[in-house]
Design an enzyme around this catalytic site. Structure first.
Site, PDB file in Angstrom:
ATOM      1  N   ASP A 177       7.309  10.150   4.040  1.00 22.95           N
ATOM      2  CA  ASP A 177       6.190  10.343   3.117  1.00 22.95           C
ATOM      3  C   ASP A 177       6.617  10.295   1.655  1.00 22.95           C
ATOM      4  O   ASP A 177       5.772  10.409   0.763  1.00 22.95           O
ATOM      5  CB  ASP A 177       5.434  11.634   3.420  1.00 22.95           C
ATOM      6  CG  ASP A 177       6.300  12.880   3.361  1.00 22.95           C
ATOM      7  OD1 ASP A 177       7.467  12.781   2.913  1.00 22.95           O
ATOM      8  OD2 ASP A 177       5.827  13.962   3.764  1.00 22.95           O
ATOM      9  N   GLU A 178       7.896  10.108   1.372  1.00 19.97           N
ATOM     10  CA  GLU A 178       8.366   9.889   0.009  1.00 19.97           C
ATOM     11  C   GLU A 178       8.405   8.389  -0.263  1.00 19.97           C
ATOM     12  O   GLU A 178       9.046   7.640   0.481  1.00 19.97           O
ATOM     13  CB  GLU A 178       9.757  10.488  -0.202  1.00 19.97           C
ATOM     14  CG  GLU A 178      10.295  10.274  -1.605  1.00 19.97           C
ATOM     15  CD  GLU A 178      11.726  10.744  -1.766  1.00 19.97           C
ATOM     16  OE1 GLU A 178      12.298  10.497  -2.833  1.00 19.97           O
ATOM     17  OE2 GLU A 178      12.270  11.341  -0.818  1.00 19.97           O
ATOM     18  N   HIS A 184      12.839  -2.974   0.758  1.00 21.21           N
ATOM     19  CA  HIS A 184      12.536  -2.760  -0.666  1.00 21.21           C
ATOM     20  C   HIS A 184      13.547  -3.514  -1.516  1.00 21.21           C
ATOM     21  O   HIS A 184      14.757  -3.399  -1.288  1.00 21.21           O
ATOM     22  CB  HIS A 184      12.589  -1.271  -0.994  1.00 21.21           C
ATOM     23  CG  HIS A 184      12.217  -0.963  -2.407  1.00 21.21           C
ATOM     24  ND1 HIS A 184      10.923  -1.040  -2.872  1.00 21.21           N
ATOM     25  CD2 HIS A 184      12.971  -0.603  -3.478  1.00 21.21           C
ATOM     26  CE1 HIS A 184      10.893  -0.730  -4.149  1.00 21.21           C
ATOM     27  NE2 HIS A 184      12.131  -0.471  -4.544  1.00 21.21           N
ATOM     28  N   GLU A 200      16.981 -10.685   1.945  1.00 23.00           N
ATOM     29  CA  GLU A 200      15.988 -10.000   2.768  1.00 23.00           C
ATOM     30  C   GLU A 200      15.816 -10.686   4.114  1.00 23.00           C
ATOM     31  O   GLU A 200      15.693 -10.022   5.155  1.00 23.00           O
ATOM     32  CB  GLU A 200      14.638  -9.973   2.042  1.00 23.00           C
ATOM     33  CG  GLU A 200      14.584  -9.117   0.802  1.00 23.00           C
ATOM     34  CD  GLU A 200      13.223  -9.176   0.132  1.00 23.00           C
ATOM     35  OE1 GLU A 200      12.253  -9.608   0.779  1.00 23.00           O
ATOM     36  OE2 GLU A 200      13.130  -8.779  -1.046  1.00 23.00           O
ATOM     37  N   ARG A 218       0.843  -1.191   0.000  1.00 23.03           N
ATOM     38  CA  ARG A 218       0.000   0.000   0.000  1.00 23.03           C
ATOM     39  C   ARG A 218       0.878   1.240   0.000  1.00 23.03           C
ATOM     40  O   ARG A 218       1.908   1.288   0.689  1.00 23.03           O
ATOM     41  CB  ARG A 218      -0.877   0.039   1.261  1.00 23.03           C
ATOM     42  CG  ARG A 218      -1.901  -1.063   1.369  1.00 23.03           C
ATOM     43  CD  ARG A 218      -3.105  -0.814   0.507  1.00 23.03           C
ATOM     44  NE  ARG A 218      -3.802   0.419   0.879  1.00 23.03           N
ATOM     45  CZ  ARG A 218      -4.815   0.913   0.166  1.00 23.03           C
ATOM     46  NH1 ARG A 218      -5.216   0.325  -0.946  1.00 23.03           N
ATOM     47  NH2 ARG A 218      -5.423   2.028   0.558  1.00 23.03           N
ATOM     48  N   ILE A 219       0.467   2.249  -0.781  1.00 19.97           N
ATOM     49  CA  ILE A 219       1.101   3.558  -0.691  1.00 19.97           C
ATOM     50  C   ILE A 219       0.439   4.289   0.470  1.00 19.97           C
ATOM     51  O   ILE A 219      -0.779   4.446   0.508  1.00 19.97           O
ATOM     52  CB  ILE A 219       0.934   4.347  -1.998  1.00 19.97           C
ATOM     53  CG1 ILE A 219       1.677   3.631  -3.130  1.00 19.97           C
ATOM     54  CG2 ILE A 219       1.449   5.769  -1.830  1.00 19.97           C
ATOM     55  CD1 ILE A 219       1.470   4.271  -4.494  1.00 19.97           C
TER      56      ILE A 219
END
Length: 221
Positions: free
Chosen positions: A147-148, A114, A179, A96-97
């Protein structure tokens, strides 16, 4: 948060939860001084929820499709998370963004992983993009969330070589193996009071980390 206390961790997932399992395994092995107090998925019935249940962790679903807007979902998610009073929120395949209001609420106490060597290849389909670009190496980054999108300060990176005959699937498997080592390590640093976010940078053992975080040696296979 006292360094001596056990760090309360909420994990957010959207799928199979392999990084969640890596954290569960590290916790069970005594590596992580944490309490996994809840696992929350935005998708019902995913395998990660079963992993949580098998480990005795509260497994909760908050379906984003039940909300009329991203902002409404994030407000409900924040409320659900905060019921568990976490010291750290871990995004483990949470697709989700997130809204700026949500990320600011957890700034300095939310980590993401990521599958790229950030700041390269923010967003989705990183393995395919690496192959299309002809890159010689790929990797994974743990970073603080801001928030970026995928733009928070990196904590630690691991690099893997790109082979001439690689497919996106083969490359993804090698990255994912890294990971499962890297994420528990970063969570361990945070839980032991060694890692924090300060003035927009990741700080480890009181030393600001560079734009790629701390590099980790990986196998060249």
């Amino acid at each position: 948060m006292s360094v001596q206390s056990r760090t309360r961790v909420v994990v957010l997932i959207s799928g199979s939860g392999t990084n969640l399992q890596a954290l569960i395994n590290a916790r069970q092995a005594g590596q992580l001084p944490i309490d996994l107090v809840a696992v929350i998925s935005n998708r019902p019935g995913v395998a990660g929820l079963q992993r949580a249940e098998a480990a005795g962790i509260p497994a909760l679903t908050l379906d984003h499709k039940d909300f009329e807007s991203r902002e409404a979902f994030d407000r409900a998610l924040q409320e659900l998370i905060d019921r568990h009073h976490p010291d750290l929120v871990v995004l483990a395949g949470f697709m989700r963004i997130l809204t700026p209001e949500f990320t600011r609420h957890y700034e300095g106490r939310m980590l993401n992983i990521h599958p790229s060597l950030l700041p390269r290849y923010q967003g989705l389909h990183t393995h395919e993009r690496v192959l299309e670009a002809g890159d010689k190496e790929h990797g994974v980054t743990v970073h603080f969330v801001t928030d970026e999108l995928d733009g928070g300060p990196p904590v630690v990176q691991a690099r893997v070589p790109v082979h001439a005959d690689d497919t996106a699937e083969a490359l993804a498997r090698r990255v994912q193996a890294q990971e499962h080592t890297l994420y528990p390590l970063a969570v361990e640093w945070f839980a032991k009071g060694r890692l924090r976010m300060e003035s927009g940078k990741a700080v480890l053992d009181n030393e600001p980390l560079g734009p790629s975080g701390r590099p980790m040696e990986t196998s060249r296979r």
